[in-house]
Design an enzyme around this catalytic site. Structure first.
Site, PDB file in Angstrom:
ATOM      1  NE  ARG A 183      -3.164   2.575   2.572  1.00  0.00           N
ATOM      2  CZ  ARG A 183      -3.396   3.579   3.595  1.00  0.00           C
ATOM      3  NH1 ARG A 183      -2.841   2.924   4.716  1.00  0.00           N
ATOM      4  NH2 ARG A 183      -4.059   4.704   3.569  1.00  0.00           N
ATOM      5  CD  GLU A 236      -5.129   7.332   9.884  1.00  0.00           C
ATOM      6  OE1 GLU A 236      -4.767   8.228  10.361  1.00  0.00           O
ATOM      7  OE2 GLU A 236      -4.900   6.003  10.194  1.00  0.00           O
ATOM      8  CG  ASN A 290      -5.467   3.002   8.651  1.00  0.00           C
ATOM      9  OD1 ASN A 290      -5.600   2.142   7.789  1.00  0.00           O
ATOM     10  ND2 ASN A 290      -5.248   4.270   8.053  1.00  0.00           N
ATOM     11  CE1 TYR A 321      -0.412   2.229  13.275  1.00  0.00           C
ATOM     12  CE2 TYR A 321      -2.388   3.552  12.559  1.00  0.00           C
ATOM     13  CZ  TYR A 321      -0.950   2.854  12.412  1.00  0.00           C
ATOM     14  OH  TYR A 321      -0.504   3.070  11.293  1.00  0.00           O
ATOM     15  CD  GLU A 360      -1.803   3.701   8.121  1.00  0.00           C
ATOM     16  OE1 GLU A 360      -1.599   4.268   9.364  1.00  0.00           O
ATOM     17  OE2 GLU A 360      -2.102   4.652   7.256  1.00  0.00           O
TER      18      GLU A 360
END
Ligand code: FCB
Length: 449
Positions: A74, A163, A295, A297, A356
């Protein structure tokens, strides 16, 4: 859970973005160039001028991807490299760079996932009003259509935006990102134009007859797992509000063409935003995605705000055994499982790609030249296990992209936060695969953990 096998065609990969790795050679200026030049905005006064010099080292980096056995990659296209002014004149060499990249990826059997916008707005467009101006969304759709035409024979997976929450809220509310304003109302209006840009690009994509058979389009949203800090009803309310603010404000328009009603009412009362034109919500509704890029985290804990003017308050977790990455982000793999299940349940069983996931740690090259990063291996393993459990539970998860292939320019933290599977010495540009890269290669080879 030790031996879980992922599907045969799972998109194992790693992710990067243009501004963070390419360097500024031969492209138009972007809002991040200006932000970096503004004193006090970026740690150490670092800039994207050289970054990983990937623009000049494309072939070497491709060899790295091959050595790691990646099945997909990506990357993002720099709008200002293709259209230095954001619209109008095409910079042929810039377009050619991406043409070669996708050709070489395809030859290597690595599926390209191309993101069209990863925060690096051409400066010329900022000077015309940036994302506060609807015209920027129109120009984005034109730029997107150009890329669909020129690269569409090779690219199977397109991602419109990366995002939009971060672009809008860190760029216009907290001021931590370019262009660095501090105004919630402006941030909400910017978010609306970003979502319009997304919808219009999806429409342009669907209208194009020449695109590659089976090619697909989606968007990447940052979706932290949000929980109330206690069971107190006021904390539950605050956590729900924050989920609307950060997550559903983007998920609901993308999947259903509307904004969360209660929060929309609050924004309207406070700032008179978002200002909509006739047809905007219909444009959202008419642009369904083929997949959602997730994504993930960390988790965020939320409580009722001390200040009644605020809608919520984020709490720093401090229970025994809590662990953080160098970003100060709590390590909470269970949140990935919960978020994937929730998306599956609440948004109609969509196709998902983890676009991500990864962690920064203070990696150092040892005397023997090696980089041991056991904490990253542990982080990735735990999150892959969570992803595997979600798959077993029936979630349509199609791929996993580690953030990031290379240590790179981590926005306002400059080069002081290392997320790479591959260590980069920014003085010499030497690349050294970390222990996590070798571990990941094995995971891919085995098709699982
Ligand atoms: C995400 C960004 C990416 C990188 C990681 C750490 O929010 O999309 O560019 O900065 O965080």
């Amino acid at each position: 859970m030790g031996g879980f096998r992922f599907p045969q065609d799972f998109l194992w990969g790693a992710a990067t973005s243009a501004f963070q790795i390419e360097g500024a050679a031969e492209r138009g200026e972007t809002i991040w160039d200006r932000f970096c030049e503004t004193p006090g905005k970026v740690l150490g006064g670092h800039t994207g001028r050289i970054a990983c010099d990937h623009y000049h080292r494309r072939r070497q980096d491709l060899n790295l991807m091959r050595e790691l056995g990646l099945r997909s990659y990506r990357f993002s296209v720099s709008w200002a490299r293709v259209l230095p002014q954001g619209s109008g004149r095409i910079h042929a060499a810039g377009l050619d760079f991406y043409r070669r990249l996708v050709d070489e990826l395809s030859e290597a059997g690595i599926a390209p996932l191309a993101t069209l916008y990863h925060w690096d707005l051409p400066l010329a467009l900022q000077d015309l009003g940036g994302w506060e101006d609807r015209d920027t969304a129109r120009r984005f759709a034109d730029y997107a259509a150009l890329l669909f035409q020129r690269l569409g024979d090779r690219v199977q997976h397109w991602i419109t935006l990366n995002e939009p929450y971060v672009a809008a809220h860190l760029g216009y509310r907290t001021g931590d990102h370019a262009p660095g304003f501090r105004d919630e109302g402006r941030a909400v209006q910017v978010a609306h134009h970003l979502l319009l840009a997304h919808a219009w690009a999806v429409r342009a994509f669907r209208q194009l007859a020449t695109r590659r058979a089976g090619s697909r389009i989606g968007i990447s949203l940052d979706l932290p797992w949000i929980q109330p800090a206690t069971e107190h009803p006021d904390d539950l309310t605050a956590a729900d509000r924050y989920d609307a603010y950060h997550n559903r404000w983007f998920l609901d328009p993308v999947f259903g063409g509307r904004y969360p009603a209660e929060l929309a009412e609050i924004f309207r009362r406070r700032h008179g935003v978002p200002r909509l034109e006739t047809g905007d919500l219909e444009a959202f509704a008419a642009a369904p995605v083929d997949f959602l890029g997730v994504n993930y985290y960390f988790r965020q804990l939320v409580r009722r705000p001390d200040d009644p003017q605020e809608l919520f308050q984020i709490v720093q977790p401090d229970y025994p055994g809590v662990r953080f990455t160098s970003m100060g982000w709590e390590i909470w793999p269970e949140g990935l499982y919960e978020q994937l299940r929730r998306l599956d349940r609440e948004y109609g069983h969509p196709e998902l790609i983890l676009t991500e996931n990864g962690a920064a740690f203070p990696d150092q090259r040892g005397a023997d030249g090696r980089v041991e990063d056991p904490q990253r291996v542990e982080y990735l393993r735990a999150h892959l296990q969570a992803a595997g459990r979600a798959l077993e539970a029936g979630v349509r998860l199609r791929g996993y992209q580690v953030w990031s292939l290379l240590d790179n320019f981590e926005w306002s933290f400059g080069y002081e936060r290392r997320f790479g599977l591959v260590h980069v010495d920014f003085d010499t540009q030497k690349r050294t695969p970390k222990a996590s890269a070798l571990w990941y290669r094995q995971v891919i080879q085995q098709g699982g953990l």
